[in-house]
Design a protein around this motif. Structure first.
Motif, PDB file in Angstrom:
ATOM      1  N   GLU A  58       0.251 -48.433  -7.618  1.00  0.00           N
ATOM      2  CA  GLU A  58      -0.622 -47.584  -8.426  1.00  0.00           C
ATOM      3  C   GLU A  58      -0.483 -47.839  -9.916  1.00  0.00           C
ATOM      4  OE1 GLU A  58      -0.892 -43.489  -7.599  1.00  0.00           O
ATOM      5  OE2 GLU A  58      -1.594 -43.818  -5.564  1.00  0.00           O
ATOM      6  N   SER A  59       0.655 -48.353 -10.361  1.00  0.00           N
ATOM      7  CA  SER A  59       0.802 -48.652 -11.784  1.00  0.00           C
ATOM      8  C   SER A  59      -0.115 -49.796 -12.209  1.00  0.00           C
ATOM      9  CB  SER A  59       2.260 -48.985 -12.109  1.00  0.00           C
ATOM     10  OG  SER A  59       2.624 -50.214 -11.512  1.00  0.00           O
ATOM     11  N   MET A  60      -0.569 -50.602 -11.247  1.00  0.00           N
ATOM     12  CA  MET A  60      -1.472 -51.712 -11.550  1.00  0.00           C
ATOM     13  C   MET A  60      -2.912 -51.419 -11.156  1.00  0.00           C
ATOM     14  SD  MET A  60       0.910 -54.906 -10.380  1.00  0.00           S
ATOM     15  CE  MET A  60       1.154 -54.298  -8.723  1.00  0.00           C
ATOM     16  N   ALA A  61      -3.181 -50.218 -10.661  1.00  0.00           N
ATOM     17  CA  ALA A  61      -4.520 -49.875 -10.192  1.00  0.00           C
ATOM     18  C   ALA A  61      -5.517 -49.819 -11.345  1.00  0.00           C
ATOM     19  CB  ALA A  61      -4.493 -48.526  -9.475  1.00  0.00           C
ATOM     20  N   THR A  62      -6.734 -50.232 -11.057  1.00  0.00           N
ATOM     21  CA  THR A  62      -7.778 -50.164 -12.082  1.00  0.00           C
ATOM     22  C   THR A  62      -8.491 -48.815 -12.038  1.00  0.00           C
ATOM     23  OG1 THR A  62      -9.351 -51.187 -10.563  1.00  0.00           O
ATOM     24  CG2 THR A  62      -8.172 -52.635 -12.089  1.00  0.00           C
ATOM     25  N   ARG A  63      -8.368 -48.103 -10.921  1.00  0.00           N
ATOM     26  CA  ARG A  63      -8.968 -46.775 -10.826  1.00  0.00           C
ATOM     27  C   ARG A  63      -8.035 -45.756 -11.471  1.00  0.00           C
ATOM     28  NH1 ARG A  63      -9.273 -45.868  -4.874  1.00  0.00           N
ATOM     29  NH2 ARG A  63      -7.614 -47.360  -4.910  1.00  0.00           N
ATOM     30  N   PRO A  64      -8.570 -44.680 -12.000  1.00  0.00           N
ATOM     31  CA  PRO A  64      -7.737 -43.640 -12.621  1.00  0.00           C
ATOM     32  C   PRO A  64      -7.089 -42.749 -11.545  1.00  0.00           C
ATOM     33  CG  PRO A  64     -10.047 -43.037 -12.776  1.00  0.00           C
ATOM     34  CD  PRO A  64      -9.993 -44.405 -12.144  1.00  0.00           C
ATOM     35  N   ILE A  65      -5.969 -43.194 -11.021  1.00  0.00           N
ATOM     36  CA  ILE A  65      -5.319 -42.521  -9.901  1.00  0.00           C
ATOM     37  C   ILE A  65      -4.947 -41.077 -10.251  1.00  0.00           C
ATOM     38  CG2 ILE A  65      -3.331 -42.559  -8.341  1.00  0.00           C
ATOM     39  CD1 ILE A  65      -5.379 -44.772  -7.815  1.00  0.00           C
ATOM     40  N   ALA A  66      -4.391 -40.844 -11.433  1.00  0.00           N
ATOM     41  CA  ALA A  66      -3.992 -39.489 -11.813  1.00  0.00           C
ATOM     42  C   ALA A  66      -5.200 -38.564 -11.867  1.00  0.00           C
ATOM     43  CB  ALA A  66      -3.267 -39.509 -13.156  1.00  0.00           C
ATOM     44  N   LEU A  67      -6.300 -39.049 -12.360  1.00  0.00           N
ATOM     45  CA  LEU A  67      -7.522 -38.243 -12.423  1.00  0.00           C
ATOM     46  C   LEU A  67      -8.053 -37.956 -11.023  1.00  0.00           C
ATOM     47  CD1 LEU A  67      -9.477 -36.932 -14.396  1.00  0.00           C
ATOM     48  CD2 LEU A  67     -10.783 -39.055 -14.404  1.00  0.00           C
ATOM     49  N   LEU A  68      -7.985 -38.935 -10.139  1.00  0.00           N
ATOM     50  CA  LEU A  68      -8.407 -38.736  -8.753  1.00  0.00           C
ATOM     51  C   LEU A  68      -7.490 -37.735  -8.041  1.00  0.00           C
ATOM     52  CD1 LEU A  68      -9.293 -42.413  -7.764  1.00  0.00           C
ATOM     53  CD2 LEU A  68     -10.879 -40.528  -8.211  1.00  0.00           C
ATOM     54  N   ASP A  69      -6.183 -37.809  -8.297  1.00  0.00           N
ATOM     55  CA  ASP A  69      -5.251 -36.832  -7.738  1.00  0.00           C
ATOM     56  C   ASP A  69      -5.592 -35.419  -8.200  1.00  0.00           C
ATOM     57  OD1 ASP A  69      -3.844 -38.765  -6.378  1.00  0.00           O
ATOM     58  OD2 ASP A  69      -2.130 -38.787  -7.757  1.00  0.00           O
ATOM     59  N   ILE A 169      -2.465 -25.689 -16.260  1.00  0.00           N
ATOM     60  CA  ILE A 169      -1.338 -26.492 -16.754  1.00  0.00           C
ATOM     61  C   ILE A 169      -0.974 -27.570 -15.738  1.00  0.00           C
ATOM     62  CG2 ILE A 169       1.134 -26.432 -17.309  1.00  0.00           C
ATOM     63  CD1 ILE A 169       0.622 -23.623 -18.520  1.00  0.00           C
ATOM     64  N   GLY A 170      -0.938 -27.198 -14.465  1.00  0.00           N
ATOM     65  CA  GLY A 170      -0.626 -28.175 -13.425  1.00  0.00           C
ATOM     66  C   GLY A 170      -1.634 -29.305 -13.352  1.00  0.00           C
ATOM     67  N   ILE A 171      -2.910 -28.988 -13.500  1.00  0.00           N
ATOM     68  CA  ILE A 171      -3.953 -30.016 -13.472  1.00  0.00           C
ATOM     69  C   ILE A 171      -3.815 -30.945 -14.682  1.00  0.00           C
ATOM     70  CG2 ILE A 171      -6.455 -30.388 -13.696  1.00  0.00           C
ATOM     71  CD1 ILE A 171      -5.620 -29.598 -10.872  1.00  0.00           C
ATOM     72  N   VAL A 172      -3.576 -30.368 -15.859  1.00  0.00           N
ATOM     73  CA  VAL A 172      -3.409 -31.181 -17.068  1.00  0.00           C
ATOM     74  C   VAL A 172      -2.208 -32.115 -16.927  1.00  0.00           C
ATOM     75  CG1 VAL A 172      -2.799 -31.070 -19.525  1.00  0.00           C
ATOM     76  CG2 VAL A 172      -4.613 -29.613 -18.621  1.00  0.00           C
ATOM     77  N   LEU A 173      -1.097 -31.596 -16.403  1.00  0.00           N
ATOM     78  CA  LEU A 173       0.092 -32.437 -16.212  1.00  0.00           C
ATOM     79  C   LEU A 173      -0.150 -33.522 -15.171  1.00  0.00           C
ATOM     80  CD1 LEU A 173       2.941 -29.770 -16.361  1.00  0.00           C
ATOM     81  CD2 LEU A 173       2.299 -31.428 -18.124  1.00  0.00           C
ATOM     82  N   THR A 174      -0.938 -33.214 -14.151  1.00  0.00           N
ATOM     83  CA  THR A 174      -1.261 -34.219 -13.140  1.00  0.00           C
ATOM     84  C   THR A 174      -2.106 -35.333 -13.748  1.00  0.00           C
ATOM     85  OG1 THR A 174      -1.144 -32.580 -11.379  1.00  0.00           O
ATOM     86  CG2 THR A 174      -2.372 -34.585 -10.893  1.00  0.00           C
ATOM     87  N   ILE A 175      -3.063 -34.958 -14.583  1.00  0.00           N
ATOM     88  CA  ILE A 175      -3.902 -35.966 -15.250  1.00  0.00           C
ATOM     89  C   ILE A 175      -3.065 -36.808 -16.200  1.00  0.00           C
ATOM     90  CG2 ILE A 175      -5.802 -36.271 -16.897  1.00  0.00           C
ATOM     91  CD1 ILE A 175      -7.125 -33.832 -15.550  1.00  0.00           C
ATOM     92  N   ALA A 176      -2.099 -36.166 -16.880  1.00  0.00           N
ATOM     93  CA  ALA A 176      -1.238 -36.891 -17.818  1.00  0.00           C
ATOM     94  C   ALA A 176      -0.370 -37.922 -17.106  1.00  0.00           C
ATOM     95  CB  ALA A 176      -0.346 -35.912 -18.589  1.00  0.00           C
ATOM     96  N   GLY A 177      -0.146 -37.710 -15.830  1.00  0.00           N
ATOM     97  CA  GLY A 177       0.656 -38.665 -15.056  1.00  0.00           C
ATOM     98  C   GLY A 177       2.101 -38.219 -14.949  1.00  0.00           C
ATOM     99  N   PRO A 178       2.872 -38.917 -14.158  1.00  0.00           N
ATOM    100  CA  PRO A 178       4.262 -38.527 -13.945  1.00  0.00           C
ATOM    101  C   PRO A 178       5.078 -38.576 -15.227  1.00  0.00           C
ATOM    102  CG  PRO A 178       3.756 -40.543 -12.733  1.00  0.00           C
ATOM    103  CD  PRO A 178       2.510 -40.121 -13.438  1.00  0.00           C
ATOM    104  N   ARG A 179       6.004 -37.661 -15.309  1.00  0.00           N
ATOM    105  CA  ARG A 179       6.880 -37.612 -16.482  1.00  0.00           C
ATOM    106  C   ARG A 179       7.768 -38.854 -16.482  1.00  0.00           C
ATOM    107  NH1 ARG A 179      11.430 -33.093 -17.273  1.00  0.00           N
ATOM    108  NH2 ARG A 179      12.551 -34.549 -16.003  1.00  0.00           N
TER     109      ARG A 179
END
Length: 181
Positions: A58-69, A169-179
């Motif tokens: 997923e770190s190499m994915a071209t799709r916005p995985i965090a946004l899809l999550d 807050i949870g959605i925003v953090l999910t979009i921001a990606g893993p800490r």
């Protein structure tokens, strides 16, 4: 979506049934309706559903995985909450409303925990909150502490606001990606 159907069916069938919870404030066991606790199932399952990926791929994915999550979680949570509100039209008003509010708040806590410590923390944080609210949140639903939003009566505006803020807050953090550790 099976979990959502199970939550709605449980709220419809057993939503008002009292479930004993330990309470320090009452010096005995208190009882909350089952509808308050059933949405925990959604908050436990979603972090695991989001963690079925390989981070290297997923770190190499071209799709916005965090946004899809985030879109996936928001869609599932909204559908379950909407279905629980529909239960209110079938005669068990407060049970459906309580379950909808708690679905929002519990999923928000799960996403915050997932961001902070991974899927295991994401699944455990809402359960820890329920235990803390049961022990220290108040003797009855009417005198529940301001922070014990899960136990407040269905019409309490502050409890809805807290649950919605946690989800946001949870959605925003999910979009921001893993800490980053």
């Amino acid at each position: 979506m099976v979990i959502g159907g199970a939550i709605v069916a449980t709220v419809l069938a057993f939503g008002a049934l009292p479930f004993p919870v330990p309470s320090v404030a009452a010096f005995m066991r208190a009882a909350w309706p089952v509808a308050l606790l059933v949405p925990l199932a959604l908050a436990i399952v979603l972090p695991w559903a989001l963690a079925t990926w390989d981070p290297r791929v997923e770190s190499m994915a071209t799709r916005p995985i965090a946004l899809l999550d985030a879109a996936f979680v928001l869609t599932v949570t909204t559908m379950v909450a909407w279905a629980c509100v529909q239960v209110a039209t079938w005669g068990t008003r407060s049970s459906g409303i309580d379950a909808a509010r708690n679905a929002l708040g519990f999923v928000g806590l799960a996403l915050i925990g997932r961001w902070a410590g991974g899927r295991d923390v994401g699944s455990v944080l809402p359960v820890g909150y329920v235990v803390a609210a049961a022990f220290f949140g108040g003797a009855t639903r009417e005198d529940a502490a301001w922070w014990a939003w899960l136990a407040r009566p269905a019409g309490d505006r502050s409890s809805w606001e807290q649950a919605a803020v946690l989800l946001a807050i949870g959605i925003v953090l999910t979009i921001a990606g893993p800490r980053q550790r």
